[in-house]
Design an enzyme around this catalytic site. Sequence first.
Site, PDB file in Angstrom:
ATOM      1  N   HIS A  49       0.798  -1.231   0.000  1.00 45.02           N
ATOM      2  CA  HIS A  49       0.000   0.000   0.000  1.00 45.02           C
ATOM      3  C   HIS A  49       0.826   1.274   0.000  1.00 45.02           C
ATOM      4  CE1 HIS A  49       0.969   0.060   4.269  1.00 45.02           C
ATOM      5  NE2 HIS A  49       0.560   1.299   4.307  1.00 45.02           N
TER       6      HIS A  49
HETATM    7  C1  UD1 Z   1      -2.216   5.664   5.638  1.00 47.74           C
HETATM    8  C2  UD1 Z   1      -0.899   6.155   6.244  1.00 47.74           C
HETATM    9  C3  UD1 Z   1       0.115   5.036   6.224  1.00 47.74           C
HETATM   10  C4  UD1 Z   1      -0.437   3.775   6.865  1.00 47.74           C
HETATM   11  C5  UD1 Z   1      -1.733   3.409   6.173  1.00 47.74           C
HETATM   12  C6  UD1 Z   1      -2.352   2.166   6.747  1.00 47.74           C
HETATM   13  C7  UD1 Z   1      -0.334   8.525   5.927  1.00 47.74           C
HETATM   14  C8  UD1 Z   1       0.539   9.458   5.194  1.00 47.74           C
HETATM   15  N1  UD1 Z   1      -0.331   7.254   5.498  1.00 47.74           N
HETATM   16  O1  UD1 Z   1      -1.975   5.390   4.271  1.00 47.74           O
HETATM   17  O2  UD1 Z   1       1.256   5.436   6.936  1.00 47.74           O
HETATM   18  O3  UD1 Z   1       0.507   2.741   6.737  1.00 47.74           O
HETATM   19  O4  UD1 Z   1      -2.647   4.508   6.315  1.00 47.74           O
HETATM   20  O5  UD1 Z   1      -3.436   1.760   5.982  1.00 47.74           O
HETATM   21  O6  UD1 Z   1      -0.997   8.925   6.846  1.00 47.74           O
HETATM   22  N2  UD1 Z   1      -9.299   4.881   1.519  1.00 47.74           N
HETATM   23  C9  UD1 Z   1     -10.510   4.260   1.510  1.00 47.74           C
HETATM   24  N3  UD1 Z   1     -11.091   3.966   2.712  1.00 47.74           N
HETATM   25  C10 UD1 Z   1     -10.499   4.263   3.888  1.00 47.74           C
HETATM   26  C11 UD1 Z   1      -9.269   4.918   3.887  1.00 47.74           C
HETATM   27  C12 UD1 Z   1      -8.668   5.225   2.690  1.00 47.74           C
HETATM   28  O7  UD1 Z   1     -11.063   3.966   0.477  1.00 47.74           O
HETATM   29  O8  UD1 Z   1     -11.099   3.953   4.938  1.00 47.74           O
HETATM   30  C13 UD1 Z   1      -8.642   5.178   0.224  1.00 47.74           C
HETATM   31  C14 UD1 Z   1      -8.930   6.559  -0.281  1.00 47.74           C
HETATM   32  O9  UD1 Z   1      -9.039   6.503  -1.661  1.00 47.74           O
HETATM   33  C15 UD1 Z   1      -7.669   7.321   0.075  1.00 47.74           C
HETATM   34  C16 UD1 Z   1      -6.609   6.231  -0.031  1.00 47.74           C
HETATM   35  O10 UD1 Z   1      -7.264   5.041   0.372  1.00 47.74           O
HETATM   36  O11 UD1 Z   1      -7.436   8.393  -0.749  1.00 47.74           O
HETATM   37  C17 UD1 Z   1      -5.416   6.478   0.844  1.00 47.74           C
HETATM   38  O12 UD1 Z   1      -5.818   6.689   2.198  1.00 47.74           O
HETATM   39  P1  UD1 Z   1      -4.903   7.598   3.178  1.00 47.74           P
HETATM   40  O13 UD1 Z   1      -5.443   7.560   4.554  1.00 47.74           O
HETATM   41  O14 UD1 Z   1      -4.643   8.914   2.544  1.00 47.74           O
HETATM   42  O15 UD1 Z   1      -3.516   6.854   3.151  1.00 47.74           O
HETATM   43  P2  UD1 Z   1      -3.161   5.311   3.236  1.00 47.74           P
HETATM   44  O16 UD1 Z   1      -2.579   4.940   1.935  1.00 47.74           O
HETATM   45  O17 UD1 Z   1      -4.278   4.481   3.789  1.00 47.74           O
END
Ligand code: UD1
Length: 385
Positions: A220
């Site tokens: 991820h």
């Molecule tokens: C975040 C953390 C990362 C951690 C990871 C665990 C930061 C910079 N990154 O990354 O350190 O290892 O969480 O999972 O804070 N999304 C969904 N549903 C959700 C959450 C996210 O669909 O419940 C999708 C959205 O499209 C979003 C993307 O995932 O834009 C990324 O989510 P985000 O929280 O920005 O970062 P992660 O890649 O999950």
Amino acid sequence: MPSQPPSKPVIVCVVAARPNLMKMAPILRAFAKPDFAARPVLVHTGQHYDADMDSDFFTALDIAAPDFRLEVGSASHAWQTAEVMRRFEPVLDQTQPAAVLVVGDVNSTLACALTAAKKNIPVFHVEAGLRSHDRAMPEEINRVLTDQVAELLFTSEASGTSNLLREGIGAGRIHFVGNVMIDTLRLRLSSAPSVAQVLRDANLAGFIADGAPYALLTLHRPSNVDEPQRLRSLLGTVARLSADVPVLFPLHPRTRAMIHQHDLSDLLDAPGLACMQPQPYLAMLAMMQAARMVLTDSGGVQEETTALGVPCLTLRENTERPITVTEGSNAIAGRDPAVILALSRDILRFGGKAGRVPQYWDGHAADRIAAAVNTWFAQRRRRRP
Ligand code: UD1
């Protein structure tokens, strides 16, 4: 009339994203004991919000509903960080906490630490001092800056302590307490279902014969999944590996979105590769524990495989958790397909390294944090009677 005992000061505890929940659960349990000096108030920023990334984990880990939900959701780093700050400040105004405790390295960790520090509220950082020394990782920026504004810094491995000392943080503020994520693993492991059950629940019954070897994959990190060439190369490598050993691949929402966006779904069609929805915590533990090997770019999974003694290949060029390599079962495989395949086949043939469990990854890290926080409150009472 007997006088009321003075009410305890508030400690605001922050969760935001999936891995925060496994870290916060044992801390909240330790803070709920009657001899703890403060009253925890739980704030959820809402960085993760899908049930399978969030609320299911509250249930599985027995975490009470948050006292405050900021419902920030997904956005660019700047927007997300700024919005958490904007929404967190009124919570601090309302609760007037004596301290704010943050865990890990996600955007919300930094946002809440910075908001508290700007209001002169002491910040406690759990999982402090980890460094990949790669400033292109958003988490590295979050780690370095959170540690710089923290008053108490709780480290999970010796490298964390030495990194902090090198960065000029006073030794008196650093407490080596061990790994809270492993507290949760030790408490919950015996409740994990069988892999056969996990596969049935995922409509993959029979994909792996009982007791047959398999590999587990998680991906991820933006550095692996946001750049289409790199994602294509990694998925192609996994597809080739899946001809040697079946591969289970729970898909993080970010990764699923990127595969879709870049039209890479055909790489998931290999018959030995099975994609799954993000899995519940206990299902992940079950799949990790019984795997012949794990391939990952997650920090938490590197630690969990070390605690379980399961060989792990990290699909990055570095790790902020070096003890998983020097003592644990982890190896840095990088992103070169030839290297990943060679190291994987070595593990399949010879079993890979079992390693040993690092110091203080013993299920009691949260108790050590509670003890240090109690001492801090006692010193504070002495400073201002
Ligand atoms: C975040 C953390 C990362 C951690 C990871 C665990 C930061 C910079 N990154 O990354 O350190 O290892 O969480 O999972 O804070 N999304 C969904 N549903 C959700 C959450 C996210 O669909 O419940 C999708 C959205 O499209 C979003 C993307 O995932 O834009 C990324 O989510 P985000 O929280 O920005 O970062 P992660 O890649 O999950």
